[in-house]
Design an enzyme around this catalytic site. Structure first.
Site, short mmCIF file in Angstrom:
data_model
loop_
_atom_site.label_atom_id
_atom_site.label_comp_id
_atom_site.label_asym_id
_atom_site.label_seq_id
_atom_site.Cartn_x
_atom_site.Cartn_y
_atom_site.Cartn_z
N HIS A 48 0.85 -1.19 0.00
CA HIS A 48 0.00 0.00 0.00
C HIS A 48 0.89 1.24 0.00
CE1 HIS A 48 -3.89 -1.98 1.74
NE2 HIS A 48 -3.29 -2.76 0.85
N GLU A 50 0.85 3.86 1.82
CA GLU A 50 1.28 4.27 3.16
C GLU A 50 2.44 3.41 3.66
OE1 GLU A 50 -3.34 4.50 3.24
OE2 GLU A 50 -1.79 3.39 2.16
N CYS A 78 -6.44 1.95 5.31
CA CYS A 78 -7.09 0.73 5.77
C CYS A 78 -6.62 0.42 7.20
CB CYS A 78 -6.76 -0.42 4.83
SG CYS A 78 -5.03 -0.96 4.94
N CYS A 81 -2.77 -0.13 7.42
CA CYS A 81 -2.00 1.12 7.31
C CYS A 81 -2.24 2.02 8.50
CB CYS A 81 -2.35 1.82 6.00
SG CYS A 81 -1.80 0.88 4.55
#
Length: 161
Positions: A48, A50, A78, A81
């Protein structure tokens, strides 16, 4: 957030889910990242934007300043993260577009174990939401992009004005 949107555009141009992220202090962007490995038959759920930006931050050894940092993301982080951001000690999360399927920022911190509950994070939603929404609409309207196709997030996104 404009720089995070540019990162998301890079991801979108590569056929990836258009999430971009930057981590900044009060004056400078320190690191950035965008979603990777979401395309194809076997998407990777670890890369991801992040997480990529946080890894880069850790590599720069800025650990003593993390409480003064903000993270800007084109989609609400999410749960994975969000937890990583809290553990990293970043105290301000700014996001553009809400993740109706898995956004973690709405978790009641007071109900979490003290490692997370004491993080003192501030969340600022919907900064440049319409610009981020346009990227997600472009992604879900591209037939070759199958990641989260026909999911509640895709249907919600495509129904937005």
């Amino acid at each position: 957030m404009a720089m995070a949107l540019r990162q998301a555009q890079i991801a979108l141009s590569a056929g990836e889910f258009p999430v971009g992220c930057v981590i900044a202090d009060h004056e400078n962007v320190l690191v950035s990242g965008y979603r990777q490995k979401s395309a194809g038959d076997h998407p990777n759920e670890l890369d991801h934007a992040e997480i990529i930006a946080l890894r880069r931050l850790m590599e720069t050894c800025i650990s003593e300043r993390r409480g003064d940092l903000s993270i800007y993301v084109t989609m609400e982080p999410c749960l994975m993260c969000f937890g990583a951001i809290l553990l990293a000690g970043i105290q301000k999360i700014v996001y553009a577009y809400e993740d109706i399927m898995g956004g973690g920022t709405r978790c009641p911190l007071a109900d979490l174990p003290s490692l997370y509950a004491d993080a003192g994070v501030r969340v600022v939603p919907h900064l440049l939401r319409s610009e981020s929404l346009a990227l997600f609409k472009a992604f879900f309207n591209t037939p070759d992009n199958t990641y989260w196709k026909n999911s509640p997030l895709a249907l919600y996104t495509l129904s937005q004005k």
